[in-house]
Scaffold this motif. Structure first.
Motif, PDB file in Angstrom:
ATOM      1  N   LEU A   1       0.825   7.670  -1.125  1.00 14.53           N
ATOM      2  CA  LEU A   1       0.679   6.303  -1.846  1.00 14.53           C
ATOM      3  C   LEU A   1       2.100   5.801  -1.604  1.00 14.53           C
ATOM      4  O   LEU A   1       1.944   4.590  -1.586  1.00 14.53           O
ATOM      5  N   ALA A   2       3.295   6.496  -1.785  1.00 10.99           N
ATOM      6  CA  ALA A   2       4.520   5.810  -1.596  1.00 10.99           C
ATOM      7  C   ALA A   2       4.757   5.007  -0.322  1.00 10.99           C
ATOM      8  O   ALA A   2       5.188   3.964  -0.336  1.00 10.99           O
ATOM      9  N   THR A   3       4.396   5.717   0.711  1.00 12.45           N
ATOM     10  CA  THR A   3       4.402   5.071   2.094  1.00 12.45           C
ATOM     11  C   THR A   3       3.574   3.794   2.282  1.00 12.45           C
ATOM     12  O   THR A   3       3.791   2.607   2.752  1.00 12.45           O
ATOM     13  N   ILE A   4       2.193   3.888   1.493  1.00 12.81           N
ATOM     14  CA  ILE A   4       1.179   2.826   1.731  1.00 12.81           C
ATOM     15  C   ILE A   4       2.019   1.743   0.984  1.00 12.81           C
ATOM     16  O   ILE A   4       1.662   0.308   1.647  1.00 12.81           O
ATOM     17  N   LEU A   5       2.396   1.898  -0.212  1.00  7.76           N
ATOM     18  CA  LEU A   5       2.864   0.675  -1.106  1.00  7.76           C
ATOM     19  C   LEU A   5       4.256   0.052  -0.721  1.00  7.76           C
ATOM     20  O   LEU A   5       4.455  -1.282  -0.853  1.00  7.76           O
ATOM     21  N   GLN A   6       4.676   0.677   0.426  1.00  7.85           N
ATOM     22  CA  GLN A   6       5.910   0.015   1.122  1.00  7.85           C
ATOM     23  C   GLN A   6       5.735  -0.435   2.440  1.00  7.85           C
ATOM     24  O   GLN A   6       6.640  -1.029   3.240  1.00  7.85           O
ATOM     25  N   GLU A   7       4.464  -0.468   2.814  1.00 15.80           N
ATOM     26  CA  GLU A   7       3.987  -1.122   4.014  1.00 15.80           C
ATOM     27  C   GLU A   7       3.935  -2.634   3.762  1.00 15.80           C
ATOM     28  O   GLU A   7       3.439  -3.036   2.729  1.00 15.80           O
ATOM     29  N   LYS A   8       4.352  -3.379   4.724  1.00 14.79           N
ATOM     30  CA  LYS A   8       4.306  -4.968   4.448  1.00 14.79           C
ATOM     31  C   LYS A   8       2.891  -5.549   4.717  1.00 14.79           C
ATOM     32  O   LYS A   8       2.672  -6.183   5.790  1.00 14.79           O
ATOM     33  N   SER A   9       1.690  -4.920   3.947  1.00 19.35           N
ATOM     34  CA  SER A   9       0.505  -5.295   4.350  1.00 19.35           C
ATOM     35  C   SER A   9       0.028  -6.676   3.693  1.00 19.35           C
ATOM     36  O   SER A   9      -1.262  -6.822   3.969  1.00 19.35           O
ATOM     37  N   ILE A  10       0.676  -7.459   2.749  1.00 19.81           N
ATOM     38  CA  ILE A  10       0.352  -8.428   2.098  1.00 19.81           C
ATOM     39  C   ILE A  10       1.006  -9.734   2.617  1.00 19.81           C
ATOM     40  O   ILE A  10       2.272  -9.905   2.331  1.00 19.81           O
ATOM     41  N   GLU A  11       0.456 -10.448   3.567  1.00 16.78           N
ATOM     42  CA  GLU A  11       1.336 -11.695   3.996  1.00 16.78           C
ATOM     43  C   GLU A  11       2.889 -11.277   4.544  1.00 16.78           C
ATOM     44  O   GLU A  11       3.527 -12.260   4.148  1.00 16.78           O
ATOM     45  N   GLY A  12       2.928 -10.368   5.298  1.00 20.06           N
ATOM     46  CA  GLY A  12       4.225 -10.119   5.644  1.00 20.06           C
ATOM     47  C   GLY A  12       5.136  -9.484   4.690  1.00 20.06           C
ATOM     48  O   GLY A  12       6.417  -9.334   5.165  1.00 20.06           O
TER      49      GLY A  12
END
Length: 456
Positions: free
Chosen positions: A141-152
């Motif tokens: 989950l830590a890796t997922i939360l650190q992805e720039k997945s919301i408008e860059g």
């Protein structure tokens, strides 16, 4: 006239006899799922299911969220049961892949940040369920939360941008902040995420939040040598920014640096970062360790550098560093009042007034005696030295260093250029208090420096 659908079609009907049934008569899996869910759901008036319940658990059942036919079917096919009997947002079967779980988690996090439930404990519960589902499917989950997945940007960036200012937050609230809930599941942070968070603080000019983040181990700019030198307690540099009224962007930065002499001699660099006037600044005390071949301070010089960071816009700055005498910061008690003179006893009415001979004798006897008791010596206040004023010359506009090979500009001054400031290099100098802390301030105006200008 009533037509029977089982009879032959009309002559004008263009529909062939072997045509497929109409779309309205087909019950799709989603439609049948809706009808099944509607039939099985309890009728409680107009109550609609809510995605985020105040208690942090979902009012939607796992069946309604992911379309599994029944609880027994989900458990018999390898479903993930919530740990310790807690309600879970996920009840994936074995057919669900890691990609499906990741997509669902990203969607939930996006909804959380978009709605920004600052007055509800729902985000903490939803993130806990996301963590359990990710762990069951070997995801981080830590890796997922650190992805720039919301408008860059990362979800942490948007949590800061949409966060309420500190003065609007309730200090006695037991509900964790959205940012704290995300950070608790996102650590350890990588460098890209830290830069995204710093950028969010700069966009919102949130100096208080930026300083609190700098005190955490994830954001600490203290070097490994400083950590060994200062110990486990790691006293933090105190920074307070005061933006003054005016049209020239005046601001003052008050700072307290623990163990200034030791850190300068061992680590040879002390970095203070802050946000003021919609810009991120860096004030650095350092010892020059590179030979610049005649350009800039000489090797081994003690220097003070003022620079911009991140995406801060360029600006002129007229600034100076002021180091007061620590004695001027200590309140001194006023001297005690002088003692009152002794009162003479009242004359007794029974005694007769002295004769002229007796008065003359008394006068000559008291001729060499003082008329009142001697005064106690008044302690002199300690002599306070004038403050050190170190001007930071700025010959062109400050510009932040860019990663795209764009060379910026920073203002540097050597302590040797100010004769009175060289005393900071020596141990036991009077401008460092007995607690080994250096207290001072940076005074700045966003204007082009004038010759022999003194900042008031």
């Amino acid at each position: 006239m009533i037509l029977d659908s089982h009879k032959l079609p009309l002559p004008d009907d263009p529909t062939p006899l072997d045509a497929p049934p109409s779309y309205d008569t087909i019950s799709s899996p989603r439609a049948s799922y809706r009808s099944t869910a509607t039939a099985s759901a309890p009728t409680s008036g107009d109550v609609k299911p809510s995605l985020y319940s105040p208690t942090g658990s979902s009012s939607l059942s796992p069946r309604s969220a992911y379309g599994s036919s029944s609880r027994s079917a989900g458990s018999s096919s390898g479903g993930c049961a919530p740990p310790h009997g807690k309600p879970s947002w996920f009840n994936f079967t074995a057919s669900r892949t890691e990609k499906d779980v990741k997509t669902t988690v990203l969607g939930l996090v996006r909804d959380l940040v978009r709605e920004h439930h600052s007055d509800s404990s729902a985000p903490a519960g939803i993130l806990q369920s996301c963590a359990a589902a990710c762990e069951a499917h070997s995801l981080s989950l830590a890796t997922i939360l650190q992805e720039k997945s919301i408008e860059g940007h990362t979800p942490l960036y948007w949590a800061i941008v949409k966060r309420k200012p500190d003065e609007e937050l309730l200090e006695d609230s037991t509900i964790p902040d959205m940012l704290i809930a995300l950070l608790s599941h996102a650590t350890p942070l990588n460098r890209s995420t830290i830069m995204d968070i710093r950028h969010a603080c700069l966009v919102t000019s949130d100096q208080r939040l930026f300083q609190r983040l700098r005190m955490s181990p994830e954001f600490a700019t203290v070097s490994g040598s400083d950590q060994m030198l200062l110990g486990v307690t790691l006293p933090h540099d105190e920074i307070e920014v005061e933006e003054l009224p005016g049209e020239e962007g005046d601001f003052v930065v008050h700072f307290v640096i623990p163990h200034f002499q030791k850190r300068m001699m061992v680590t040879q660099e002390i970095v203070l970062e802050f946000i003021a006037r919609c810009r991120m600044w860096k004030l650095t005390f350092a010892i020059t360790t590179k030979n610049n071949y005649g350009v800039g301070p000489e090797l081994g010089s003690w220097t003070i550098t003022l620079a911009l960071e991140g995406t801060s816009p360029p600006t002129w700055v007229d600034s100076r560093v002021v180091i007061p005498d620590p004695l001027s910061l200590v309140p001194h008690s006023p001297p005690p009042p002088p003692p009152l003179p002794p009162s003479s006893p009242p004359a007794s009415p029974a005694t007769s007034p002295p004769t002229t001979a007796q008065s003359m004798t008394t006068f000559f006897q008291n001729l060499g005696k003082p008329n009142q008791a001697p005064k106690a010596p008044v302690p002199k206040p300690p002599q306070v030295r004038p403050p050190l004023s170190i001007r930071i010359p700025c010959r062109q506009r400050l510009e932040a260093w860019s990663s795209s090979f764009t060379k910026g500009y920073q203002a540097v001054v050597s302590l040797e250029d100010s004769p009175s400031a060289t005393t900071l290099q020596y141990a036991g100098n009077p401008y460092i208090a007995a607690d080994e802390k250096l207290r001072g301030s940076l005074e700045a105006k966003l204007r082009m420096p004038e010759q022999d200008c003194v900042i008031c």
